[in-house]
Motif scaffolding. Structure first.
Motif, PDB file in Angstrom:
ATOM      1  N   PRO A 368       0.839  -1.196   0.000  1.00 56.00           N
ATOM      2  CA  PRO A 368       0.000   0.000   0.000  1.00 56.00           C
ATOM      3  C   PRO A 368       0.874   1.245   0.000  1.00 56.00           C
ATOM      4  O   PRO A 368       2.001   1.227   0.510  1.00 56.00           O
ATOM      5  CB  PRO A 368      -0.779  -0.123   1.312  1.00 56.00           C
ATOM      6  CG  PRO A 368       0.087  -0.961   2.192  1.00 56.00           C
ATOM      7  CD  PRO A 368       0.794  -1.918   1.278  1.00 56.00           C
ATOM      8  N   ASP A 369       0.382   2.307  -0.589  1.00 55.13           N
ATOM      9  CA  ASP A 369       1.084   3.580  -0.535  1.00 55.13           C
ATOM     10  C   ASP A 369       0.806   4.196   0.829  1.00 55.13           C
ATOM     11  O   ASP A 369      -0.322   4.612   1.118  1.00 55.13           O
ATOM     12  CB  ASP A 369       0.586   4.505  -1.652  1.00 55.13           C
ATOM     13  CG  ASP A 369       1.316   5.841  -1.681  1.00 55.13           C
ATOM     14  OD1 ASP A 369       2.087   6.126  -0.731  1.00 55.13           O
ATOM     15  OD2 ASP A 369       1.112   6.609  -2.637  1.00 55.13           O
ATOM     16  N   ALA A 370       1.820   4.233   1.678  1.00 56.68           N
ATOM     17  CA  ALA A 370       1.639   4.702   3.049  1.00 56.68           C
ATOM     18  C   ALA A 370       1.253   6.172   3.117  1.00 56.68           C
ATOM     19  O   ALA A 370       0.792   6.646   4.164  1.00 56.68           O
ATOM     20  CB  ALA A 370       2.918   4.467   3.852  1.00 56.68           C
ATOM     21  N   HIS A 371       1.433   6.883   2.016  1.00 53.97           N
ATOM     22  CA  HIS A 371       1.184   8.319   2.047  1.00 53.97           C
ATOM     23  C   HIS A 371       0.068   8.746   1.101  1.00 53.97           C
ATOM     24  O   HIS A 371      -0.058   9.917   0.762  1.00 53.97           O
ATOM     25  CB  HIS A 371       2.484   9.067   1.739  1.00 53.97           C
ATOM     26  CG  HIS A 371       3.634   8.585   2.578  1.00 53.97           C
ATOM     27  ND1 HIS A 371       3.675   8.756   3.943  1.00 53.97           N
ATOM     28  CD2 HIS A 371       4.746   7.873   2.258  1.00 53.97           C
ATOM     29  CE1 HIS A 371       4.770   8.200   4.421  1.00 53.97           C
ATOM     30  NE2 HIS A 371       5.437   7.653   3.432  1.00 53.97           N
ATOM     31  N   SER A 372      -0.765   7.777   0.670  1.00 51.96           N
ATOM     32  CA  SER A 372      -1.888   8.106  -0.198  1.00 51.96           C
ATOM     33  C   SER A 372      -3.116   8.436   0.642  1.00 51.96           C
ATOM     34  O   SER A 372      -3.290   7.930   1.753  1.00 51.96           O
ATOM     35  CB  SER A 372      -2.201   6.929  -1.132  1.00 51.96           C
ATOM     36  OG  SER A 372      -2.620   5.803  -0.389  1.00 51.96           O
ATOM     37  N   ALA A 373      -3.969   9.275   0.083  1.00 58.91           N
ATOM     38  CA  ALA A 373      -5.178   9.696   0.797  1.00 58.91           C
ATOM     39  C   ALA A 373      -6.132   8.522   0.971  1.00 58.91           C
ATOM     40  O   ALA A 373      -6.140   7.573   0.191  1.00 58.91           O
ATOM     41  CB  ALA A 373      -5.863  10.826   0.041  1.00 58.91           C
ATOM     42  N   GLY A 374      -6.927   8.590   1.988  1.00 57.75           N
ATOM     43  CA  GLY A 374      -7.922   7.559   2.251  1.00 57.75           C
ATOM     44  C   GLY A 374      -8.669   7.919   3.519  1.00 57.75           C
ATOM     45  O   GLY A 374      -8.389   8.940   4.157  1.00 57.75           O
ATOM     46  N   GLU A 375      -9.632   7.081   3.875  1.00 58.17           N
ATOM     47  CA  GLU A 375     -10.452   7.354   5.050  1.00 58.17           C
ATOM     48  C   GLU A 375     -10.361   6.203   6.046  1.00 58.17           C
ATOM     49  O   GLU A 375     -10.189   5.045   5.664  1.00 58.17           O
ATOM     50  CB  GLU A 375     -11.917   7.568   4.653  1.00 58.17           C
ATOM     51  CG  GLU A 375     -12.141   8.843   3.868  1.00 58.17           C
ATOM     52  CD  GLU A 375     -13.598   9.064   3.510  1.00 58.17           C
ATOM     53  OE1 GLU A 375     -14.032  10.230   3.489  1.00 58.17           O
ATOM     54  OE2 GLU A 375     -14.309   8.060   3.250  1.00 58.17           O
ATOM     55  N   VAL A 376     -10.515   6.546   7.316  1.00 58.08           N
ATOM     56  CA  VAL A 376     -10.503   5.577   8.399  1.00 58.08           C
ATOM     57  C   VAL A 376     -11.804   5.746   9.170  1.00 58.08           C
ATOM     58  O   VAL A 376     -12.187   6.877   9.506  1.00 58.08           O
ATOM     59  CB  VAL A 376      -9.298   5.804   9.331  1.00 58.08           C
ATOM     60  CG1 VAL A 376      -9.312   4.798  10.481  1.00 58.08           C
ATOM     61  CG2 VAL A 376      -7.992   5.701   8.557  1.00 58.08           C
ATOM     62  N   PHE A 377     -12.500   4.636   9.434  1.00 60.88           N
ATOM     63  CA  PHE A 377     -13.788   4.674  10.108  1.00 60.88           C
ATOM     64  C   PHE A 377     -13.695   4.033  11.489  1.00 60.88           C
ATOM     65  O   PHE A 377     -12.922   3.108  11.710  1.00 60.88           O
ATOM     66  CB  PHE A 377     -14.843   3.923   9.292  1.00 60.88           C
ATOM     67  CG  PHE A 377     -15.116   4.529   7.948  1.00 60.88           C
ATOM     68  CD1 PHE A 377     -16.120   5.469   7.791  1.00 60.88           C
ATOM     69  CD2 PHE A 377     -14.366   4.164   6.848  1.00 60.88           C
ATOM     70  CE1 PHE A 377     -16.369   6.031   6.550  1.00 60.88           C
ATOM     71  CE2 PHE A 377     -14.609   4.715   5.604  1.00 60.88           C
ATOM     72  CZ  PHE A 377     -15.618   5.652   5.458  1.00 60.88           C
ATOM     73  N   ARG A 378     -14.545   4.534  12.373  1.00 58.21           N
ATOM     74  CA  ARG A 378     -14.637   3.939  13.704  1.00 58.21           C
ATOM     75  C   ARG A 378     -16.064   4.108  14.213  1.00 58.21           C
ATOM     76  O   ARG A 378     -16.612   5.214  14.175  1.00 58.21           O
ATOM     77  CB  ARG A 378     -13.653   4.622  14.655  1.00 58.21           C
ATOM     78  CG  ARG A 378     -13.660   4.052  16.063  1.00 58.21           C
ATOM     79  CD  ARG A 378     -12.527   4.628  16.877  1.00 58.21           C
ATOM     80  NE  ARG A 378     -12.474   4.084  18.208  1.00 58.21           N
ATOM     81  CZ  ARG A 378     -11.493   4.312  19.064  1.00 58.21           C
ATOM     82  NH1 ARG A 378     -10.473   5.075  18.706  1.00 58.21           N
ATOM     83  NH2 ARG A 378     -11.504   3.791  20.260  1.00 58.21           N
TER      84      ARG A 378
END
Length: 527
Positions: A368-378
């Motif tokens: 995975p690209d450790a510095h790519s945008a994305g979302e984290v849910f909780r």
């Protein structure tokens, strides 16, 4: 709100006399159509689906033969017609419905097989605005919803697996059961919900609405698990959003089924190992790294990571950022390990792991690209939190040296290495490191001094000397005591975000002990 009419109860068994097929993905289409035709089912279809069925020599009507209207507006309008939706929605045993169907020449449609325009795939491949919009299906979801609502009489399929179930039922006695039709309807509504979620998410992104008024989330079931975090909890695993190399998209080469905790820990390990360019190994236990190291090759990286805490590594997760080879595999299997995840593994490595039948080996094809945008849910009670993925990448130029003594180049390297790991350790986090190897990790304590003390104890327990090491704190030191603890343990360089009202006190304590200290200006909490 409409009142529920007093419809007669649908019978359990519903024969299929007419089927409407309109699919974008034509996998298995002709085979399914042939079985239906052999069973005497009348086939109705549209466009390319009809052409594929006809090319196989099977009798098939065009939907325009039913509606009396041709496809128009580049195919945007073809099934949005009362003849189609009346055939799907008509309650066969309701007298007024039956009369309306007879009066208007509406024949019942007993089976609908529709899979939708490939909107998600079009977005994933980088389609432009016009292409993505054109791949928003309108007629398909409308028909699916109509058929699913009238599941008392209509079987609705949205993928080849659904069709396989229906065909098996038809081969048995020429009809579908109400229970099957209900299951198909539930899947159908889930499919249209996921489709609309993808569209709404894409539209929001195009308008740069990071957090729209309504946020829809959809997932596709990967597996139902034996249990969740604990044996009394149920659990399942879903894939969601764009494909990202990792545990959700990994190929399992061997080993028993992954557990809930395995998946969570494996994800944590793989996301951390992807941070490094050099050959690297991460060992995780209970969502926290217990050893991280780089090396000239994976074997040396693994051995150095294991040195940090060989006790916690027992029953842990191992992640590497290179193709696994025999040498690394042979070292890994010397310690009981639950899961190994890597971008790939050569045949020799696979053969080594094969001797450990319970060890799970996952390959992902990429990091995975450790510095790519994305979302984290909780999830929280009554809702959920969403935030952007932490893509922090601190470089030497970003550091603000706040002490009298300037760090050496080696200390800068060690500080950045330790801070990168601190981003993946549960707060409060303290990480000691030197020369691309963790020496002690203190995680999840309620105060930073205890985290520092635990990290130092771990290092001492395994004979690792902290003298000359770098110490990273993922948030500022609210008091000087945590920094003093690190200095007394042997650290000569400290990296932290800064920003405490007692920064001057902490800087003074560092100067008194001859430490070099850098502020990053960025906190990297992980709760």
């Amino acid at each position: 709100m409409p009142a529920a009419p007093d419809y007669p109860a649908a019978s359990d068994r519903a024969p299929i006399k007419r089927a409407l097929l309109s699919v974008s993905d034509k996998t298995g289409l002709v085979e399914a159509a042939k079985v239906l035709a052999d069973l005497g089912v009348e086939l109705v279809s549209t466009g390319g689906t009809k052409a594929a069925i006809a090319a196989a020599g099977l009798p098939v009507k065009d939907v325009s033969d039913l509606t009396g209207f041709p496809e128009m507006m580049d195919g945007r309008v073809k099934t949005l017609h009362p003849i189609v939706h009346g055939g799907l929605l008509g309650v066969r045993d309701a007298a007024d419905h039956a009369k309306a169907m007879t009066d208007h020449g509406i024949g019942g449609i007993d089976l609908l097989y529709v899979n939708l325009y490939p909107f998600e795939a079009t977005v994933a491949k980088g389609g432009d605005w016009a292409e993505c919009v054109e791949n928003i299906d309108i007629g398909g979801p409308a028909m699916i919803r109509s058929a699913a609502k009238n599941h008392g009489y209509v079987a609705v399929c949205t993928d080849p697996a659904d069709m396989a179930e229906v065909i098996e039922a038809l081969k048995t006695d020429g009809a579908t059961s109400l229970d099957l039709r209900k299951r198909l309807a539930a899947r159908a509504y889930a499919r249209t919900a996921a489709y609309d979620a993808a569209i709404s998410t894409w539209f929001a992104q195009q308008q740069e609405q990071t957090y729209p008024q309504r946020k829809a989330i959809a997932g596709t079931l990967i597996q139902t698990m034996r249990y969740g975090e604990n044996p009394h909890q149920s659990a399942a695993f879903y894939a969601q959003g764009p494909a990202r190399p990792g545990v959700a998209n990994a190929r399992q080469l061997q080993g028993k089924e992954l557990s809930y905790n395995n998946i969570a820990d494996t994800d944590a390990a793989f996301e951390l190992v992807a941070e490094f360019d050099a050959p690297a190994c991460v060992i995780v236990k209970h969502a926290n790294p217990c050893g991280v190291a780089t090396g000239d090759d994976l074997l040396s990286a693994y051995k150095r990571a294991l040195e940090c805490d060989p006790v916690s590594a027992f029953g842990g997760i191992v992640a590497v950022n290179r193709k696994l080879d025999r040498a690394a595999a042979e070292a890994i299997v010397e310690v009981f390990t639950e899961v190994v995840i890597a971008p790939d593994a050569d045949d020799d490595a696979v053969a080594v792991f094969a001797a450990k039948k319970n060890l799970r080996l996952l390959v992902t094809g990429a990091l995975p690209d450790a510095h790519s945008a994305g979302e984290v849910f909780r999830s929280v009670a009554g809702g959920f939190l969403v935030q952007s993925r932490d893509t922090t990448l601190i470089k030497p130029a970003d550091l603000k040296i706040v002490t009298k003594r300037q760090p050496t180049q080696d200390e800068i390297r060690d500080m950045l290495f330790a801070f990168t790991i601190g981003k993946h350790v549960k707060s409060n986090a303290i990480v000691f490191a030197r020369a691309g190897q963790t020496l002690g990790i203190g995680a999840g304590q309620m105060n930073r001094k205890d985290s520092a003390r635990i990290a130092a104890i771990r290092a001492a327990d395994f004979g690792l000397d902290l003298k000359g090491s770098a110490c990273a704190s993922e948030a500022f030191f609210p008091f000087a005591d945590g920094l003093i603890q690190a200095a007394e343990a042997g650290a000569t360089a400290v990296i932290q975000p800064g920003g405490s009202i007692r920064d001057e006190e902490v800087i003074a304590a560092a100067d008194e002990r001859g430490l070099a200290m850098a502020f990053t200006g960025i906190r990297v909490f992980r709760h």
